[in-house]
Design a protein around this motif. Structure first.
Motif, short mmCIF file in Angstrom:
data_model
loop_
_atom_site.label_atom_id
_atom_site.label_comp_id
_atom_site.label_asym_id
_atom_site.label_seq_id
_atom_site.Cartn_x
_atom_site.Cartn_y
_atom_site.Cartn_z
N ILE A 91 0.81 -1.22 0.00
CA ILE A 91 0.00 0.00 0.00
C ILE A 91 0.84 1.27 0.00
N PHE A 92 2.09 1.19 0.43
CA PHE A 92 2.93 2.39 0.39
C PHE A 92 3.11 2.90 -1.04
N GLU A 93 2.97 1.99 -2.02
CA GLU A 93 3.12 2.39 -3.42
C GLU A 93 1.96 3.26 -3.89
N ARG A 94 0.90 3.34 -3.12
CA ARG A 94 -0.26 4.14 -3.51
C ARG A 94 -0.11 5.62 -3.16
N PHE A 95 1.01 5.97 -2.53
CA PHE A 95 1.20 7.36 -2.12
C PHE A 95 2.50 7.90 -2.71
N ALA A 96 2.46 9.16 -3.10
CA ALA A 96 3.64 9.87 -3.57
C ALA A 96 3.82 11.14 -2.73
N LEU A 97 5.04 11.61 -2.66
CA LEU A 97 5.37 12.78 -1.85
C LEU A 97 5.26 14.06 -2.67
N ARG A 98 4.88 15.15 -2.02
CA ARG A 98 4.72 16.46 -2.66
C ARG A 98 5.77 17.43 -2.08
N PRO A 99 6.95 17.51 -2.67
CA PRO A 99 8.00 18.33 -2.09
C PRO A 99 7.76 19.83 -2.28
N ARG A 100 8.15 20.59 -1.25
CA ARG A 100 8.19 22.05 -1.33
C ARG A 100 9.64 22.49 -1.44
N VAL A 101 9.87 23.67 -2.02
CA VAL A 101 11.23 24.12 -2.28
C VAL A 101 11.49 25.47 -1.63
N LEU A 102 12.76 25.88 -1.64
CA LEU A 102 13.21 27.14 -1.07
C LEU A 102 12.78 27.27 0.39
N VAL A 103 13.04 26.19 1.14
CA VAL A 103 12.78 26.13 2.57
C VAL A 103 14.11 25.87 3.27
N ASP A 104 14.35 26.52 4.40
CA ASP A 104 15.57 26.28 5.17
C ASP A 104 15.49 24.89 5.81
N HIS A 126 -1.43 -5.93 13.60
CA HIS A 126 -0.59 -6.97 14.21
C HIS A 126 0.42 -7.51 13.20
N GLY A 127 0.87 -6.62 12.32
CA GLY A 127 1.85 -7.05 11.32
C GLY A 127 1.33 -8.13 10.39
N GLY A 128 0.01 -8.14 10.15
CA GLY A 128 -0.58 -9.17 9.29
C GLY A 128 -0.64 -10.53 9.93
N ARG A 129 -0.58 -10.59 11.26
CA ARG A 129 -0.51 -11.86 11.97
C ARG A 129 -1.84 -12.25 12.63
N GLN A 130 -2.87 -11.41 12.49
CA GLN A 130 -4.15 -11.73 13.12
C GLN A 130 -5.21 -12.05 12.06
N LEU A 131 -6.10 -11.13 11.76
CA LEU A 131 -7.18 -11.39 10.80
C LEU A 131 -6.65 -11.20 9.38
N ASP A 132 -6.48 -12.29 8.65
CA ASP A 132 -6.02 -12.16 7.27
C ASP A 132 -7.15 -11.59 6.42
N GLY A 133 -6.81 -10.61 5.61
CA GLY A 133 -7.81 -9.87 4.86
C GLY A 133 -8.21 -8.58 5.53
N ALA A 134 -7.69 -8.31 6.73
CA ALA A 134 -7.96 -7.04 7.39
C ALA A 134 -7.33 -5.90 6.60
N ILE A 135 -7.89 -4.73 6.76
CA ILE A 135 -7.42 -3.55 6.06
C ILE A 135 -5.94 -3.29 6.39
N PRO A 136 -5.14 -2.91 5.41
CA PRO A 136 -3.75 -2.54 5.72
C PRO A 136 -3.71 -1.37 6.70
#
Length: 363
Positions: free
Chosen positions: A41-54, A255-265
């Motif tokens: 699921i991490f592949e479903r998100f992309a980062l939105r960088p801002r610039v000219l910040v200290d 629970h790291g995928g160790r409890q209910l299989d099919g549970a939401i990520p």
């Protein structure tokens, strides 16, 4: 160890750890759909960088429920660290302490709470709700006396998930390793090995209280001054109930995928839980984080801290306390680097505007 990323540490650990123990650590429940989904699921998100910040300095420290932390990356509760290193949880605590990272210590630790406390570092105690409430109360009292900063109660395990790897291996806790903070009679079943069954699952069937409800939280509250954290919250409905019952924080976790299989990520559940609770109530997260960039995504979606599980045991297996420290530092350094390139140098800057939905190429 010389590894530049967690994959190198994982490979080295796999070569050292016996197969049945590796399966116990790495396995999930059922067909391991949720285990895989936590990563995908991490592949479903992309980062939105801002610039000219200290970004000359990125600030990663914070105080969480009165516990001062140098990093938002902590250690999720896991049992029996002596499975992979003789020093077990004392080495884990030393590595976490050097990183200034939170160590959520399992009630099934293979070193005493007092020895773990002497090893130093920020620490909370994790609990399952046992049928033997006297044993639970005694453990809470010891934790408070030893300087643990909070209690983390797992609420998604009235039964242990069907962990097929453990059943195939007939996995049980080796006879020389014990959950030393509990009476041996309470733990006897966990050592029984038989093909087609799991000593861990048999022990849970025997000792975990399946009658636990929200009303029981008052009993625990009455026995401690420590903050109470619920681990295993995946829905807005339960998040709101946690608030109603005076809980101090929640951990979004499957629970790291160790409890209910099919549970939401876990990452998919995080936004709705964050939205359902007051802004001042901390929401922690665990579920598949393997880099500082992934930690940044979880923080941007509202987590106040990110707990890491399996990679810590990889580091412990390969390098003891030094290995734990290296794993935590790798993720922290990657997070620092990501925050700089994002133009968001403070944890408070990591908000929902820092990420955007990005469908997987295969969708």
């Amino acid at each position: 160890m010389g590894a530049l990323d967690l994959a190198g540490i994982e490979s080295a650990a796999r070569a050292r750890v016996p197969r049945d123990i590796w399966d116990f650590i790495e396995g999930g429940s059922g067909a391991e759909r949720t285990l895989a989904a936590n990563r995908k699921i991490f592949e479903r998100f992309a980062l939105r960088p801002r610039v000219l910040v200290d970004v000359s300095t990125c600030e990663l420290g914070q105080t969480l429920l009165g516990t001062r932390l140098d990093t938002p990356i902590g250690i999720a509760p896991m049992a029996y660290h002596r499975l992979v290193d003789e020093e077990g949880e004392t080495a884990t605590a030393q590595g976490a302490g050097r990183a200034g990272a939170l160590f959520v210590t399992s009630m099934f630790a293979s070193r005493t709470l007092e020895d773990i406390a002497k090893a130093g570092g920020p620490r909370w105690l994790h609990l399952y709700w046992l049928r033997d409430r006297a044993a639970l109360a005694a453990l809470v009292e010891r934790a408070e006396a030893a300087g643990f900063g909070a209690l983390v109660l797992t609420v998604d395990a009235p039964r242990i998930g069907r962990r097929l790897r453990d059943q195939r291996n007939g996995f049980a806790v080796p006879p020389h390793i014990h959950a030393v903070n509990l009476d041996a009679d309470l733990m006897a079943t966990s050592h029984r090995s038989e093909k087609g069954s799991s000593g861990i699952a048999e022990h849970a069937r025997e000792q975990f209280d399946t009658t636990l409800t929200w009303a029981d939280l008052g009993w625990l509250r009455a026995r401690t001054r420590l903050p109470l954290v619920l681990k295993g919250i995946l829905t807005a409905e339960d998040a709101r109930l946690a608030v109603e019952h005076g809980v101090d924080a929640v951990v979004v976790s499957n629970h790291g995928g160790r409890q209910l299989d099919g549970a939401i990520p876990s990452l998919a559940a995080l936004p709705e839980v964050v939205e359902a609770v007051p802004a001042e109530l901390p929401v922690l997260f665990d579920g598949g984080v393997r880099s500082g960039t992934e930690a940044a995504i979880a923080l941007a979606l509202g987590a106040r801290a990110v707990l890491v599980g399996r990679p810590v045991l990889w580091g412990l297996a390969v390098g003891g306390a030094d290995g734990v420290h290296q794993v935590l530092d790798l993720i922290r350094d990657e997070l620092d680097h990501t925050m700089a390139l994002l133009g968001r140098p403070r944890l408070a800057d990591l908000d929902r505007g820092a990420v955007t939905d990005w469908p997987c190429p295969t969708d």
